[in-house]
Write a protein that holds these residues in place. Structure first.
Motif, PDB file in Angstrom:
ATOM      1  N   ASN A  47       0.811  -1.230   0.000  1.00  0.00           N
ATOM      2  CA  ASN A  47       0.000   0.000   0.000  1.00  0.00           C
ATOM      3  C   ASN A  47       0.837   1.270   0.000  1.00  0.00           C
ATOM      4  O   ASN A  47       0.421   2.299   0.525  1.00  0.00           O
ATOM      5  N   PRO A  86      -3.803   4.459  -1.491  1.00  0.00           N
ATOM      6  CA  PRO A  86      -4.398   3.445  -2.380  1.00  0.00           C
ATOM      7  C   PRO A  86      -3.879   3.617  -3.800  1.00  0.00           C
ATOM      8  O   PRO A  86      -3.531   4.726  -4.210  1.00  0.00           O
ATOM      9  N   GLU A  87      -3.845   2.503  -4.541  1.00  0.00           N
ATOM     10  CA  GLU A  87      -3.233   2.539  -5.862  1.00  0.00           C
ATOM     11  C   GLU A  87      -3.938   3.495  -6.825  1.00  0.00           C
ATOM     12  O   GLU A  87      -3.337   3.987  -7.779  1.00  0.00           O
ATOM     13  N   ARG A  88      -5.239   3.763  -6.537  1.00  0.00           N
ATOM     14  CA  ARG A  88      -5.952   4.631  -7.487  1.00  0.00           C
ATOM     15  C   ARG A  88      -5.406   6.061  -7.477  1.00  0.00           C
ATOM     16  O   ARG A  88      -5.740   6.865  -8.333  1.00  0.00           O
ATOM     17  N   LEU A  89      -4.572   6.382  -6.495  1.00  0.00           N
ATOM     18  CA  LEU A  89      -3.974   7.727  -6.496  1.00  0.00           C
ATOM     19  C   LEU A  89      -2.749   7.825  -7.411  1.00  0.00           C
ATOM     20  O   LEU A  89      -2.184   8.896  -7.595  1.00  0.00           O
ATOM     21  N   GLN A 107      -1.573  10.900  -9.668  1.00  0.00           N
ATOM     22  CA  GLN A 107      -2.156  12.145  -9.156  1.00  0.00           C
ATOM     23  C   GLN A 107      -1.094  12.975  -8.448  1.00  0.00           C
ATOM     24  O   GLN A 107      -0.132  12.429  -7.906  1.00  0.00           O
ATOM     25  N   TYR A 114      -9.817  12.173  -0.929  1.00  0.00           N
ATOM     26  CA  TYR A 114      -9.193  11.458  -2.046  1.00  0.00           C
ATOM     27  C   TYR A 114      -9.992  11.590  -3.338  1.00  0.00           C
ATOM     28  O   TYR A 114      -9.445  11.688  -4.412  1.00  0.00           O
ATOM     29  N   GLU A 115     -11.330  11.587  -3.213  1.00  0.00           N
ATOM     30  CA  GLU A 115     -12.163  11.629  -4.417  1.00  0.00           C
ATOM     31  C   GLU A 115     -11.927  12.921  -5.191  1.00  0.00           C
ATOM     32  O   GLU A 115     -12.138  12.997  -6.383  1.00  0.00           O
TER      33      GLU A 115
END
Ligand code: SAH
Ligand code: SF4
Ligand code: F3S
Length: 472
Positions: free
Chosen positions: A407, A424-427, A430, A453-454
Motif C-alpha cells: 500500500n 491506495p493505488e488509485r492515487l 495524481q 481522495y475523491e
C-alpha cells in the motif's frame, strides 16, 4: 487460422536518462514488428543491452552481461530456438567492432543515433549466416527523430523527452562527444507534438533531456530559433501538463532568459542539476570546462534570487589527473558554500581516446578513494539537512510508482526529493499534498493530506496548487 504470437523483447538499460528515453523509443520502433517487452531475458526472442561508456565500470558491465547472454543463447540454439542479441548505446558506438570480435553470439551493434533503422537491422540479422554480427554505428545526416513512430509505448505520469543530443564541448575527461556525436537540437514542432501526445496519454510531468539541454536552440515553426526558456514557456501552455523539468545543464549555457523563466513559470519545478565537476579553477581549466568556480557561484546566486528555495544538484569528479590536496580543498569549500540538496560524485576514470587519459600525473587510486569518501560525507550531510528542512511542511508530490512496502506509493516533490506515502493505488498518477514526517539523505516519508481522495483529480488539474506555494 493464423494466430500472431507476440515476440518477446527484453531491453536492459544502463547509464543516463537519455538511454532510458532511447529504450522506450526502441520499443516503439520494434512494436510494429510484433515485439512486446518482457521483464526478463529468459525466453526472450530479442535481448538488447542499451549501454553506457561514461566510466570504466559502466563499460565493463556490458561484457559481463554478454557472458551470461551468450550462454543463454547457445542453450536456446541447441534446443532449436532463435534469440537475437543486440548491443546499443554508447559502448556499442565506441567499441562496436571489439564487441563483435569478442562475442560472436552478438547479432547487432548499433549506436544511439541509428536505432530508427532497427527494422532493417533485424531483417538483416535474421537472415545473416556470415557468423559475424552486423554493425550500424554511423552518425547519419538524417535525424532519428524524423523516423521514430508517433505512437509511443511510454506509460506513466512522468516522462522523459529528448530535445537536444550530442555535445561539442569536449571536456577532456568525457566520452560523450565521441559516443553521441555533435550537438543537435530537435525542431520545436516535433517536440510540442510529442509532449502533447504524452499528456493525452496521461503524462503529468515531462523532463526535457539533453547532454547540454540548456544549450537547446531549436528551429521554431515561424523559422526563428528558440532557446530553452522560450520552449519551456510554450510547453507550460499545454493543458494538463503540470510539471516541467530539464536536465543536464552546463553552467556556460545558463542565460538570464532561462533564469527568468524559472521565476515566471509555476510549472517549472524548483530544482536544478548544474554540474561543476571541481571547485578548483586550475582543474576546471584542465578539464576544458571554460568557466571558473566564481562564475558558477554567480550563476547560483542569480538562480537563488530568481527562485528562493531552489534545490540544487551537481556532478563531481575527484582525482582528475594532477588534482592536488589544495585543488580538492577548493572543491570542498565550494560544496560547503553552495550546499547541495542532491549530487552525484565519481572517481575520475580514464577513458580511452580522451585527452585527460593521456596526462601523466594520474592520481593514485587510494587518494581518489579517500577524497571521494570525504566529499560524499560532506554532501550526504547536506542532502540530509535539506531533506530534514522539509519535515513538517506540506509538499505536492506526483505519485508515479509503487513503493517497496504494501500500500505504498512513491513520487517526487517539486524539489526532486523521493517521497513515499501510504496510499491506495488509485492515487497513482495524481499530484497530492503530502505532509512530510521523516527524512533521510535519499528520501522522505509523509502522509497524504489532500482532504478528500475523491477530489484529488480535481486538484490535480490545478497542479500549481498548495504544494508549490510551500517554499523552504
Ligand atoms: N553533460 C553533462 C554530463 C554528462 S556525463 C555535463 O556537462 O555536466 C555525467 C557525469 O559523469 C559528468 O557530469 C561527470 O561528472 C561524470 N563523468 C564523465 N566522464 C567521467 C570520467 N571519465 N570519470 C569520472 N566521471 C565522469
Ligand atoms: Fe561530457 Fe563535457 Fe559534454 Fe558534459 S559538457 S557531455 S561533461 S563533454
Ligand atoms: Fe553513458 Fe552515453 Fe549517457 S556514455 S551517461 S549512456 S550519453
Amino acid at each position: 487460422m493464423v494466430t500472431l504470437v507476440a515476440k518477446k523483447l527484453y531491453i536492459k538499460t544502463y547509464g543516463c536518462q537519455m538511454n532510458v528515453y532511447d529504450t522506450v523509443r526502441m520499443t516503439d520502433v520494434l512494436t510494429p514488428l510484433g515485439y512486446k517487452t518482457v521483464d526478463s531475458p529468459e525466453g526472450a526472442d530479442m535481448v538488447i543491452l542499451n549501454t553506457c561508456h561514461i566510466r570504466e565500470k559502466a563499460s565493463e558491465k556490458v561484457f559481463s552481461e554478454l557472458g551470461l547472454l551468450r550462454r543463454m543463447k547457445d542453450k536456446r540454439e541447441a534446443a532449436g530456438e532463435r534469440m537475437l542479441i543486440g548491443v546499443a548505446g554508447c559502448v556499442a558506438q565506441a567499441e562496436g567492432e571489439e564487441i563483435l570480435r569478442r562475442v560472436k553470439q552478438v547479432d547487432m551493434v548499433f549506436g544511439p543515433q541509428t536505432y530508427h533503422r532497427l527494422p532493417e537491422m533485424v531483417t538483416q540479422a535474421l537472415g545473416n549466416t556470415s557468423g559475424r554480427g552486423i554493425s550500424d554505428t554511423d552518425f547519419p545526416v538524417e535525424s532519428k527523430f524524423d523516423f521514430l513512430p508517433e505512437e509511443s509505448n511510454h506509460q506513466g505520469p512522468a516522462a522523459f523527452l529528448s530535445v537536444q543530443e550530442g555535445c561539442d564541448k569536449f571536456c577532456t575527461f568525457c566520452v560523450v562527444p565521441y559516443t553521441r556525436g555533435a550537438e543537435f537540437s530537435r525542431p520545436v514542432a516535433s517536440i510540442l507534438e510529442e509532449a502533447r501526445r504524452l499528456v493525452a496519454n496521461g503524462t503529468r510531468e515531462i523532463t526535457l533531456l539533453g547532454q547540454n539541454v540548456n544549450g537547446f536552440h531549436g528551429e521554431a515553426p515561424d523559422g526563428s530559433n528558440w532557446k530553452l526558456g522560450r520552449l519551456l514557456r510554450e510547453l507550460a501552455e499545454i493543458d494538463g501538463l503540470g510539471r516541467l523539468r530539464y536536465t543536464t545543464s552546463h553552467p556556460n549555457d545558463m542565460d538570464d532568459e532561462l533564469i527568468a523563466t524559472h521565476a515566471d513559470l509555476a510549472s517549472l519545478m524548483p530544482y536544478m542539476h548544474l554540474p561543476i565537476q571541481s571547485g578548483s579553477d586550475r582543474i576546471l581549466e584542465m578539464m576544458n570546462r571554460k568557466h571558473t568556480a566564481d562564475k558558477y557561484r554567480k550563476i547560483i546566486d542569480k538562480l537563488r534570487t530568481a527562485v528562493p528555495g531552489l534545490s540544487l544538484s551537481s556532478d563531481f569528479i575527484v582525482g582528475f589527473p594532477g588534482e592536488t590536496d589544495q585543488d580538492f580543498a577548493d572543491t570542498l569549500r565550494l560544496v560547503t558554500d553552495v550546499s547541495y540538496a542532491q549530487s552525484y560524485s565519481f572517481k575520475y576514470s580514464p577513458r580511452p581516446g580522451t585527452p585527460a587519459a593521456g596526462i601523466e600525473a594520474q592520481v593514485p587510486e587510494d587518494v581518489k578513494s579517500r577524497r571521494l569518501a570525504m566529499l560524499q560525507e560532506l554532501l550526504s550531510a547536506q542532502h540530509l539537512a535539506f531533506n530534514q528542512g522539509t519535515v513538517g511542511k506540506t509538499l505536492s508530490v506526483l505519485l508515479e510508482r509503487k513503493g517497496r512496502a504494501e500500500n505504498q506509493l512513491g513520487g517526487r516533490s517539486p524539489y526532486m526529493q523521493s517521497v513515499f506515502v501510504k496510499a491506495p493505488e488509485r492515487l497513482m498518477g495524481q499530484v497530492v499534498d503530502v505532509k512530510i514526517e521523516t527524512a533521510n539523505p535519499n528520501s522522505l516519508t509523509g502522509t497524504v493530506v489532500t482532504g478528500d481522495y475523491e477530489n484529488v483529480g480535481a486538484q490535480a488539474a490545478n497542479l500549481t496548487g498548495t504544494g508549490m506555494e510551500v517554499r523552504i
